[in-house]
Design an enzyme around this catalytic site. Structure first.
Site, PDB file in Angstrom:
ATOM      1  N   PRO A  60      -5.617  14.344   3.745  1.00 35.63           N
ATOM      2  CA  PRO A  60      -5.184  13.340   4.716  1.00 35.63           C
ATOM      3  C   PRO A  60      -3.992  12.553   4.187  1.00 35.63           C
ATOM      4  O   PRO A  60      -3.863  12.381   2.986  1.00 35.63           O
ATOM      5  CB  PRO A  60      -6.403  12.433   4.821  1.00 35.63           C
ATOM      6  N   GLY A  61      -3.149  12.075   5.093  1.00 41.60           N
ATOM      7  CA  GLY A  61      -2.055  11.190   4.674  1.00 41.60           C
ATOM      8  C   GLY A  61      -0.732  11.562   5.310  1.00 41.60           C
ATOM      9  O   GLY A  61      -0.499  12.711   5.676  1.00 41.60           O
ATOM     10  N   HIS A  63       2.286  14.440   0.694  1.00 45.09           N
ATOM     11  CA  HIS A  63       1.587  15.680   0.326  1.00 45.09           C
ATOM     12  C   HIS A  63       2.571  16.822   0.527  1.00 45.09           C
ATOM     13  O   HIS A  63       3.433  16.773   1.411  1.00 45.09           O
ATOM     14  CB  HIS A  63       0.351  15.896   1.198  1.00 45.09           C
ATOM     15  N   HIS A  88       0.822  -1.222   0.000  1.00 44.81           N
ATOM     16  CA  HIS A  88       0.000   0.000   0.000  1.00 44.81           C
ATOM     17  C   HIS A  88       0.852   1.267   0.000  1.00 44.81           C
ATOM     18  O   HIS A  88       1.333   1.701   1.054  1.00 44.81           O
ATOM     19  CB  HIS A  88      -0.897  -0.040   1.242  1.00 44.81           C
ATOM     20  N   HIS A 112       1.366   5.294  -2.097  1.00 42.05           N
ATOM     21  CA  HIS A 112       0.929   6.298  -3.079  1.00 42.05           C
ATOM     22  C   HIS A 112       2.180   6.950  -3.668  1.00 42.05           C
ATOM     23  O   HIS A 112       2.898   7.648  -2.953  1.00 42.05           O
ATOM     24  CB  HIS A 112       0.045   7.353  -2.408  1.00 42.05           C
ATOM     25  N   LEU A 113       2.415   6.704  -4.962  1.00 47.21           N
ATOM     26  CA  LEU A 113       3.610   7.275  -5.596  1.00 47.21           C
ATOM     27  C   LEU A 113       3.271   8.525  -6.405  1.00 47.21           C
ATOM     28  O   LEU A 113       4.166   9.205  -6.916  1.00 47.21           O
ATOM     29  CB  LEU A 113       4.319   6.225  -6.453  1.00 47.21           C
ATOM     30  N   ARG A 114       1.963   8.833  -6.538  1.00 46.54           N
ATOM     31  CA  ARG A 114       1.493  10.122  -7.108  1.00 46.54           C
ATOM     32  C   ARG A 114       1.830  10.344  -8.574  1.00 46.54           C
ATOM     33  O   ARG A 114       1.778  11.490  -9.035  1.00 46.54           O
ATOM     34  CB  ARG A 114       2.059  11.300  -6.298  1.00 46.54           C
ATOM     35  N   ASN A 166      -4.976   6.393  -7.060  1.00 51.70           N
ATOM     36  CA  ASN A 166      -5.528   7.762  -7.057  1.00 51.70           C
ATOM     37  C   ASN A 166      -4.531   8.762  -7.637  1.00 51.70           C
ATOM     38  O   ASN A 166      -4.034   9.649  -6.976  1.00 51.70           O
ATOM     39  CB  ASN A 166      -6.005   8.184  -5.656  1.00 51.70           C
ATOM     40  N   ASP A 168       0.972   2.667   3.582  1.00 50.89           N
ATOM     41  CA  ASP A 168       0.116   3.790   3.177  1.00 50.89           C
ATOM     42  C   ASP A 168       0.943   5.067   3.039  1.00 50.89           C
ATOM     43  O   ASP A 168       0.529   6.149   3.469  1.00 50.89           O
ATOM     44  CB  ASP A 168      -1.053   3.999   4.150  1.00 50.89           C
TER      45      ASP A 168
HETATM   46  C1  NCD Z   1      -4.329   8.644   1.125  1.00 57.39           C
HETATM   47  C2  NCD Z   1      -3.784   9.617   0.079  1.00 57.39           C
HETATM   48  O1  NCD Z   1      -3.244  10.654   0.461  1.00 57.39           O
HETATM   49  O2  NCD Z   1      -3.849   9.321  -1.113  1.00 57.39           O
HETATM   50  N1  NCD Z   1      -4.542   9.349   2.351  1.00 57.39           N
HETATM   51  C3  NCD Z   1      -4.712   8.820   3.572  1.00 57.39           C
HETATM   52  O3  NCD Z   1      -5.013   9.561   4.485  1.00 57.39           O
HETATM   53  N2  NCD Z   1      -4.544   7.550   3.822  1.00 57.39           N
HETATM   54  C4  NCD Z   1      -5.575   7.983   0.648  1.00 57.39           C
HETATM   55  C5  NCD Z   1      -5.927   6.720   1.380  1.00 57.39           C
HETATM   56  O4  NCD Z   1      -5.053   5.868   1.619  1.00 57.39           O
HETATM   57  O5  NCD Z   1      -7.085   6.518   1.697  1.00 57.39           O
HETATM   58 ZN    ZN Z   2      -7.188   4.463   2.051  1.00 54.17          ZN
HETATM   59 ZN    ZN Z   3      -3.807   4.685   0.800  1.00 54.00          ZN
END
Ligand code: NCD
Ligand code: ZN
Ligand code: ZN
Length: 427
Positions: free
Chosen positions: A323-324, A309, A61, A63-65, A95, A305
């Site tokens: 969030p994140g 950001h 899990h 996010h590499l954006r 995403n 995760d």
């Molecule tokens: C994630 C994100 O920034 O893409 N943010 C988060 O708070 N976990 C999205 C996600 O994992 O639901």
């Molecule tokens: Zn999530």
């Molecule tokens: Zn996530």
């Protein structure tokens, strides 16, 4: 090119092996595990004395954006952050912009990661077009392009009939369903619904949002036979549900993120928007339940995760900031903290970061193990090393973490992918 990793404490849960062993790597494969191994001519020797040698970490899990939000992170900076944390296999979340709902985006991500050459990128594709929850994506075409899982991470579909079909299709084409299990109608706020939200006078995200979603998903997995992986578990009720479904023999696995193992809702008072994450940080009682569940196997593994950001985004007030938090850099230190408290064993630490996530992926029997003949993805880490997570050490484009600027214990010293050293501490 040969590589001899000498003098380390080897932990390979895949074959119950633990002890002082050297590890010889030749032609990208593990060629020998044993005592007092001699280096072949021209081999590089890595001194692993005082360190643990384990199969490299696998993150289900992150996010590499990339594409679309490359001011936060891109496949190159994200790969560097991953190997800094000991990960050589990364499942990326969809995403992006455009969303990863089309085979062309999946192919781009795999190709770009191969160009960078640091990690094995395995994209998760969106479950629904644009992650809007209205129309399913083309599962089999996405799988053919290289997607290993489906998720609308960031949110979850709310149309149960659509979701049921999704589970059926996923079962048919053998793709893993991952879910951000949080019912949107029950989670409109920006932090946990509880003491701190009441204190701040803010709407909170209900713990029931998670339990309801996990119950829904678990029963859908049961009736369809789909393989389900619950992302970022945060609440003790979810742990109870996982136990129930596992006892019934449902094909369900779950992950917990470092953030939820280390922090509670109180962190919002101290760190503000930096402590905003979905699902939110919860209570100490939840945190304890998550740790216990991770130790006993009810929660199968850790996913980072990793959610970068930019500073200008996280500097906004709680109700406006995205969030994140960053995850790759703090995963090992989080588990080392639990290990030092006697809450998990060293073997379990390696299992939850490597052996088990590799097994959940299922597609790569050579990952998450140091058996002779398998691909040499290896991590060498020091359980005692103290380091500061700051501008000088951080390879990510972002620095959104409550741990940024702090001293952490436990550091990856070498990360090796297919026999090549892709990260060295301090280099
Ligand atoms: C994630 C994100 O920034 O893409 N943010 C988060 O708070 N976990 C999205 C996600 O994992 O639901
Ligand atoms: Zn999530
Ligand atoms: Zn996530």
């Amino acid at each position: 090119m040969a590589l001899l990793i000498k003098g380390g404490y080897l932990v390979d849960p895949s074959r119950n092996l633990e002890g002082l062993f050297d590890l010889l790597v030749e032609n990208g494969k593990v060629s020998k595990v044993g005592r007092n191994l001699k280096p072949p001519p021209g081999a590089e020797i890595l001194d692993a004395r005082g360190c643990v040698v384990a199969p490299a970490f696998v993150d289900l899990h992150a996010h590499l954006r990339d594409p679309g939000y490359t001011y936060k992170e891109d496949i190159e900076s994200g790969s560097r952050a991953a190997v800094f944390g000991g990960f050589t296999t990364v499942v990326s979340m969809p995403n992006t912009e455009p969303e990863t709902d089309d085979p062309a985006v999946v192919r781009y991500q795999i190709m770009r990661a191969a160009e960078v050459g640091l990690v094995r990128l395995l994209p998760a594709a969106a479950l629904t077009k644009g992650r809007k929850g209205r129309e399913l994506t083309e599962f089999c075409a996405l799988k053919e392009a290289g997607a290993v899982a489906l998720t609308d991470d960031g949110t979850t579909p709310t149309d149960e009939a659509l979701l049921r079909t999704a589970f059926e299709w996923a079962a048919d084409c053998g793709l893993l369903i991952m879910d951000h299990a949080e019912i949107p109608a029950l989670s409109r706020g920006h932090l946990n619904e509880g003491k701190v939200s009441a204190l701040l006078g803010l709407e909170g995200r209900s713990r029931a949002a998670e339990a309801v979603a996990v119950a829904r998903d678990g029963y859908l997995a049961q009736i369809t036979g789909a393989r389900l992986h619950v992302q970022h578990v945060t609440a003790k009720e979810t742990v109870e549900l996982l136990k129930l479904f596992k006892e019934k023999g449902v094909s369900i696995t779950a992950e917990v993120n470092p953030n939820h193992l280390l922090l509670t809702e109180e962190a919002v008072l101290k760190y503000g928007s930096l402590a905003k994450v979905n699902p939110p940080l919860r209570t100490e009682e939840d945190r304890r339940a998550l740790i216990e569940a991770l130790a006993d196997g009810t929660i199968d593994c850790v996913g980072t995760d990793h959610a970068p950001h930019a500073p200008h985004e996280k500097e906004r007030p709680l109700d406006e900031a995205p969030p994140g938090m960053l995850g790759f850099q703090v995963a090992l230190p989080a588990l080392v903290a639990l290990y030092n408290e006697g809450l998990i064993s060293l073997r379990r630490l390696v299992e939850v970061l490597s052996t088990v996530p590799a097994k959940i992926l299922g597609l790569h029997p050579e990952l998450g193990t140091l058996r002779e003949g398998t691909v040499a993805d290896v991590v060498v880490f020091d359980l005692k090393k103290e380091w500061v997570f700051d501008e000088r050490t951080n390879p990510s484009k972002s620095r959104n973490s409550p741990f940024f600027g702090r001293k952490l214990v436990g550091k990856v010293v070498y990360t090796i992918k297919e026999g090549r050293v892709v990260y060295r501490f301090g280099a």
